[in-house]
Design a protein around this motif. Structure first.
Motif, PDB file in Angstrom:
ATOM      1  N   PRO A  27      -0.300   7.048  14.189  1.00  0.00           N
ATOM      2  CA  PRO A  27       0.325   5.931  13.450  1.00  0.00           C
ATOM      3  C   PRO A  27      -0.067   5.914  11.973  1.00  0.00           C
ATOM      4  O   PRO A  27       0.780   5.691  11.108  1.00  0.00           O
ATOM      5  CB  PRO A  27      -0.186   4.688  14.177  1.00  0.00           C
ATOM      6  CG  PRO A  27      -0.590   5.159  15.528  1.00  0.00           C
ATOM      7  CD  PRO A  27      -1.103   6.538  15.325  1.00  0.00           C
ATOM      8  N   GLN A  28      -1.365   6.141  11.678  1.00  0.00           N
ATOM      9  CA  GLN A  28      -1.807   6.130  10.287  1.00  0.00           C
ATOM     10  C   GLN A  28      -1.164   7.265   9.490  1.00  0.00           C
ATOM     11  O   GLN A  28      -0.724   7.082   8.358  1.00  0.00           O
ATOM     12  CB  GLN A  28      -3.337   6.240  10.207  1.00  0.00           C
ATOM     13  CG  GLN A  28      -4.076   5.029  10.692  1.00  0.00           C
ATOM     14  CD  GLN A  28      -4.281   5.031  12.201  1.00  0.00           C
ATOM     15  OE1 GLN A  28      -3.788   5.910  12.903  1.00  0.00           O
ATOM     16  NE2 GLN A  28      -5.008   4.040  12.703  1.00  0.00           N
ATOM     17  N   LEU A  29      -1.100   8.460  10.104  1.00  0.00           N
ATOM     18  CA  LEU A  29      -0.478   9.594   9.420  1.00  0.00           C
ATOM     19  C   LEU A  29       1.009   9.332   9.200  1.00  0.00           C
ATOM     20  O   LEU A  29       1.555   9.634   8.127  1.00  0.00           O
ATOM     21  CB  LEU A  29      -0.678  10.867  10.246  1.00  0.00           C
ATOM     22  CG  LEU A  29      -0.070  12.153   9.660  1.00  0.00           C
ATOM     23  CD1 LEU A  29      -0.693  12.475   8.310  1.00  0.00           C
ATOM     24  CD2 LEU A  29      -0.259  13.319  10.626  1.00  0.00           C
ATOM     25  N   GLY A  30       1.671   8.753  10.210  1.00  0.00           N
ATOM     26  CA  GLY A  30       3.089   8.440  10.054  1.00  0.00           C
ATOM     27  C   GLY A  30       3.334   7.433   8.944  1.00  0.00           C
ATOM     28  O   GLY A  30       4.284   7.568   8.156  1.00  0.00           O
ATOM     29  N   ALA A  31       2.474   6.411   8.841  1.00  0.00           N
ATOM     30  CA  ALA A  31       2.628   5.410   7.780  1.00  0.00           C
ATOM     31  C   ALA A  31       2.449   6.048   6.405  1.00  0.00           C
ATOM     32  O   ALA A  31       3.199   5.753   5.461  1.00  0.00           O
ATOM     33  CB  ALA A  31       1.619   4.282   7.981  1.00  0.00           C
ATOM     34  N   MET A  32       1.457   6.947   6.275  1.00  0.00           N
ATOM     35  CA  MET A  32       1.222   7.591   4.988  1.00  0.00           C
ATOM     36  C   MET A  32       2.396   8.489   4.603  1.00  0.00           C
ATOM     37  O   MET A  32       2.843   8.512   3.443  1.00  0.00           O
ATOM     38  CB  MET A  32      -0.067   8.408   5.048  1.00  0.00           C
ATOM     39  CG  MET A  32      -0.421   9.060   3.724  1.00  0.00           C
ATOM     40  SD  MET A  32      -1.812  10.196   3.840  1.00  0.00           S
ATOM     41  CE  MET A  32      -1.110  11.506   4.842  1.00  0.00           C
ATOM     42  N   LEU A  33       2.937   9.237   5.568  1.00  0.00           N
ATOM     43  CA  LEU A  33       4.059  10.128   5.267  1.00  0.00           C
ATOM     44  C   LEU A  33       5.318   9.338   4.935  1.00  0.00           C
ATOM     45  O   LEU A  33       6.104   9.749   4.068  1.00  0.00           O
ATOM     46  CB  LEU A  33       4.318  11.062   6.452  1.00  0.00           C
ATOM     47  CG  LEU A  33       3.207  12.073   6.755  1.00  0.00           C
ATOM     48  CD1 LEU A  33       3.598  12.963   7.921  1.00  0.00           C
ATOM     49  CD2 LEU A  33       2.897  12.927   5.526  1.00  0.00           C
ATOM     50  N   LEU A  34       5.519   8.207   5.604  1.00  0.00           N
ATOM     51  CA  LEU A  34       6.677   7.372   5.271  1.00  0.00           C
ATOM     52  C   LEU A  34       6.545   6.801   3.863  1.00  0.00           C
ATOM     53  O   LEU A  34       7.542   6.714   3.121  1.00  0.00           O
ATOM     54  CB  LEU A  34       6.826   6.244   6.289  1.00  0.00           C
ATOM     55  CG  LEU A  34       7.375   6.639   7.659  1.00  0.00           C
ATOM     56  CD1 LEU A  34       7.315   5.458   8.618  1.00  0.00           C
ATOM     57  CD2 LEU A  34       8.807   7.156   7.548  1.00  0.00           C
ATOM     58  N   LEU A  35       5.332   6.421   3.478  1.00  0.00           N
ATOM     59  CA  LEU A  35       5.108   5.937   2.115  1.00  0.00           C
ATOM     60  C   LEU A  35       5.394   7.044   1.106  1.00  0.00           C
ATOM     61  O   LEU A  35       6.118   6.830   0.120  1.00  0.00           O
ATOM     62  CB  LEU A  35       3.678   5.436   1.971  1.00  0.00           C
ATOM     63  CG  LEU A  35       3.227   5.080   0.544  1.00  0.00           C
ATOM     64  CD1 LEU A  35       4.081   3.959  -0.026  1.00  0.00           C
ATOM     65  CD2 LEU A  35       1.742   4.699   0.524  1.00  0.00           C
ATOM     66  N   GLY A  36       4.836   8.239   1.345  1.00  0.00           N
ATOM     67  CA  GLY A  36       5.067   9.346   0.427  1.00  0.00           C
ATOM     68  C   GLY A  36       6.536   9.720   0.339  1.00  0.00           C
ATOM     69  O   GLY A  36       7.071   9.968  -0.753  1.00  0.00           O
ATOM     70  N   GLY A  37       7.224   9.770   1.496  1.00  0.00           N
ATOM     71  CA  GLY A  37       8.639  10.111   1.488  1.00  0.00           C
ATOM     72  C   GLY A  37       9.473   9.066   0.760  1.00  0.00           C
ATOM     73  O   GLY A  37      10.402   9.404   0.013  1.00  0.00           O
ATOM     74  N   SER A  38       9.151   7.788   0.952  1.00  0.00           N
ATOM     75  CA  SER A  38       9.894   6.726   0.265  1.00  0.00           C
ATOM     76  C   SER A  38       9.730   6.833  -1.249  1.00  0.00           C
ATOM     77  O   SER A  38      10.708   6.722  -2.005  1.00  0.00           O
ATOM     78  CB  SER A  38       9.410   5.351   0.739  1.00  0.00           C
ATOM     79  OG  SER A  38       9.609   5.197   2.124  1.00  0.00           O
ATOM     80  N   LEU A  39       8.501   7.061  -1.698  1.00  0.00           N
ATOM     81  CA  LEU A  39       8.261   7.143  -3.140  1.00  0.00           C
ATOM     82  C   LEU A  39       8.949   8.361  -3.741  1.00  0.00           C
ATOM     83  O   LEU A  39       9.512   8.290  -4.846  1.00  0.00           O
ATOM     84  CB  LEU A  39       6.752   7.183  -3.418  1.00  0.00           C
ATOM     85  CG  LEU A  39       5.966   5.932  -3.020  1.00  0.00           C
ATOM     86  CD1 LEU A  39       4.497   6.079  -3.411  1.00  0.00           C
ATOM     87  CD2 LEU A  39       6.562   4.689  -3.660  1.00  0.00           C
ATOM     88  N   TRP A  40       8.948   9.493  -3.030  1.00  0.00           N
ATOM     89  CA  TRP A  40       9.608  10.688  -3.578  1.00  0.00           C
ATOM     90  C   TRP A  40      11.120  10.482  -3.661  1.00  0.00           C
ATOM     91  O   TRP A  40      11.755  10.836  -4.664  1.00  0.00           O
ATOM     92  CB  TRP A  40       9.282  11.913  -2.722  1.00  0.00           C
ATOM     93  CG  TRP A  40       9.766  13.174  -3.379  1.00  0.00           C
ATOM     94  CD1 TRP A  40       9.127  13.904  -4.338  1.00  0.00           C
ATOM     95  CD2 TRP A  40      11.011  13.847  -3.124  1.00  0.00           C
ATOM     96  NE1 TRP A  40       9.894  14.982  -4.703  1.00  0.00           N
ATOM     97  CE2 TRP A  40      11.048  14.972  -3.977  1.00  0.00           C
ATOM     98  CE3 TRP A  40      12.078  13.609  -2.273  1.00  0.00           C
ATOM     99  CZ2 TRP A  40      12.124  15.857  -3.990  1.00  0.00           C
ATOM    100  CZ3 TRP A  40      13.150  14.489  -2.287  1.00  0.00           C
ATOM    101  CH2 TRP A  40      13.176  15.599  -3.132  1.00  0.00           C
ATOM    102  N   LEU A  41      11.718   9.928  -2.622  1.00  0.00           N
ATOM    103  CA  LEU A  41      13.156   9.663  -2.652  1.00  0.00           C
ATOM    104  C   LEU A  41      13.502   8.669  -3.759  1.00  0.00           C
ATOM    105  O   LEU A  41      14.533   8.813  -4.441  1.00  0.00           O
ATOM    106  CB  LEU A  41      13.616   9.120  -1.300  1.00  0.00           C
ATOM    107  CG  LEU A  41      13.668  10.132  -0.148  1.00  0.00           C
ATOM    108  CD1 LEU A  41      13.875   9.403   1.177  1.00  0.00           C
ATOM    109  CD2 LEU A  41      14.781  11.154  -0.372  1.00  0.00           C
ATOM    110  N   ALA A  42      12.657   7.658  -3.939  1.00  0.00           N
ATOM    111  CA  ALA A  42      12.908   6.679  -4.996  1.00  0.00           C
ATOM    112  C   ALA A  42      12.836   7.331  -6.370  1.00  0.00           C
ATOM    113  O   ALA A  42      13.663   7.058  -7.251  1.00  0.00           O
ATOM    114  CB  ALA A  42      11.908   5.532  -4.893  1.00  0.00           C
TER     115      ALA A  42
END
Length: 531
Positions: free
Chosen positions: A453-468
């Motif tokens: 769960p922690q790794l998934g949350a971090m990757l979702l944060l990173g992916g959101s920021l890169w797409l933004a």
């Protein structure tokens, strides 16, 4: 003008000029020898299509087009109106002429050429340096840790940490808007105006951030640290925008070396403070030197130009949202424990009158803060180190999209190719973030491995920021700002009500990533976004 404008790099540098692609002139045909009397059909002109001659003249342009609208734009720029299309070619309008030309001429793409070279090339070593200057300032927190009163807690954080967090948010938002405004000046080849903008904005942003920390309150040492950080972030914005990343590495050298020494031996706080001040003063001095050099530089005279401030508002909101999402990822567990323990302490005080449960709760909060720092520290290091790669992948995406534009046969094929490029870049970025986190976890003393769960949350944060960031580069600033701001607001509200921060990040960043992906796919699959 409605004709397509193409960016053409100059031979001598990185500046680009605009070049308008025009129609080839009508060629004079040589006189043909006498031929036999034409058939009756030829006398009536039934077999000759006037569009054939135009298709021959525009053969190269039509063969290079990926959509009829490209041909229509060129025809309109050459002055072909609907009336002329009907009179000369017997078609109702210029768009019909363009569609028939697109069908008549076989697609033939020459691929990238020296005439229209791909302008989206990035130096990978420069991106590595930028990744380092994004990550190395975190070492300053090792030197300034003693400036925060760990015996007194506020929202589960050492006293003064909340003031530092607020100052950080204000600095990120303000400097994001400031950098965008300065880049707008640079895009118009007005380096002196960009330097003037930075000379006014960077000190103003530092003062606003330091004042925000003072309003929140905390120990004098913590407030001084927040003021120094605000000054450094303003100076770093100046050097990064003006392309002087190596100067920033030089400024960070004292703090980096000092942090390494602190990890090995105990160093008095006075020495730590001197080292921190050295880095801040170096950064401010180098930024000031570069600003003076740019302002005094010789530039050709240009017409007076004003850029409206309202265009910086979405970038200010985007910076605030990114800062909030990142702080929740780093401090969310600590604040969650404080909210839970605060309620438990109130209940215990009501049962055991006359005791002092709050003191015990504060001590527990301090221990919890250290444990959570060991858990989230590697993740934050991985995210900051990956920012250099994120920037390189933005350039790489645009370069590959331009290449796809030159080689795709249809708009559908172009959309599929850009979609594949987008997913490929995103996969490379997230894989690298996960690898960096694994390496940082091994090197961080006592840090447990991140769970799924922690790794998934971090990757979702990173992916959101890169797409933004990618959508911001294409001008979708309001969309990205509002999406990220909505996610940050929802996560903050949920955190203060005692919800699990990991669940909040999975929902908030996951929803933001889905919406950003849904916008990026169709929007960046349009050829007009890459012209």
């Amino acid at each position: 003008m409605s004709g397509p404008l193409r960016l053409v790099p100059e031979d001598g540098g990185s500046e680009r000029t605009m070049q308008l692609r025009t129609l080839p002139l009508k060629r004079r045909r040589p006189a043909l020898p006498a031929r036999p009397e034409p058939e009756p059909e030829e006398q009536l002109g039934l077999s000759a299509d006037p569009l054939d001659e135009l298709a021959e003249r525009l053969n190269d342009i039509c063969a290079d087009a990926v959509h009829p609208y490209e041909i229509a734009a060129i025809l309109e720029s050459d002055g072909l109106s609907d009336e002329q299309a009907a009179l000369l070619y017997g078609r109702p309008d210029a768009f019909t002429v363009a569609e028939e030309l697109f069908e008549k001429v076989q697609r033939r793409y020459p691929g990238p050429s020296s005439e229209f070279a791909n302008p989206w090339r990035a130096d990978p070593w420069r991106c590595v340096v930028r990744g380092l200057v994004f990550a190395l300032p975190g070492l300053g927190y090792l030197l300034g840790a003693n400036l925060f009163a760990t015996a007194r807690m506020r929202f589960g954080l050492p006293s003064g940490m909340l003031a530092l967090s607020v100052a950080t948010l204000v600095s990120w938002g303000f400097n994001q808007a400031l950098a965008h405004r300065a880049y707008r000046w640079l895009g118009r080849l007005r380096r002196r105006d960009a330097a003037r903008c930075l000379a006014v904005g960077a000190p103003l942003g530092a003062l606003v951030a330091a004042a925000a920390a003072y309003v929140v309150g905390g120990p004098l040492g913590a407030l001084s640290f927040a003021a120094g950080q605000s000054a450094y972030l303003g100076a770093a914005t100046v050097l990064l925008v003006l392309g002087r990343e190596k100067f920033l590495l030089l400024a960070l050298a004292p703090a980096s070396v000092g942090a390494g020494v602190v990890l090995a031996v105990d160093v008095p706080q006075a020495v730590r403070t001197v080292v921190l001040l050295a880095s801040v003063l170096l950064a401010v001095g180098l930024a000031g030197r570069e600003l003076v050099r740019c302002i005094r530089g010789v530039e050709p005279e240009a017409v007076e130009l004003k850029l409206p401030l309202r265009q910086e508002l979405p970038h200010l909101l985007f910076g605030l949202a990114c800062g909030a999402l990142t702080l929740i990822a780093g401090l969310g567990e600590t604040i969650h424990q404080a909210v839970q323990a605060g309620g438990h302490a109130v209940h215990t005080a009501a049962v055991h009158a006359g005791g002092h449960p709050a003191h015990g709760a504060h001590g527990a909060h301090g221990a919890a803060h250290e444990a959570k720092a060991a858990l989230t520290g590697p993740a934050m290091i991985a995210l900051t180190l990956s920012l250099g790669l994120a920037e390189w992948l933005l350039f790489r995406y645009r370069a590959m999209a331009v290449a796809a534009l030159r080689t795709s046969h249809t708009t559908g094929q172009f959309g599929r190719r850009t979609g594949g490029i987008l997913l490929g870049c995103l996969f490379i970025y997230l894989t690298t973030v996960a690898a960096l986190d694994a390496a940082a976890t091994v090197l961080w003393p006592g840090a447990p491995a991140l769970g799924v769960p922690q790794l998934g949350a971090m990757l979702l944060l990173g992916g959101s920021l890169w797409l933004a960031l990618l959508l911001n580069a294409f001008g979708f600033s309001w969309s990205t700002a509002l999406i990220c701001l909505a996610a940050a607001t929802a996560e903050s509200a949920g955190l203060l009500t005692g919800a699990d921060p990991i669940v909040l990040q999975l929902i908030g960043c996951g929803a933001a990533a889905l919406v950003l992906t849904a916008i990026a796919g169709p929007a960046l699959g349009r050829t007009t976004q890459h012209r």
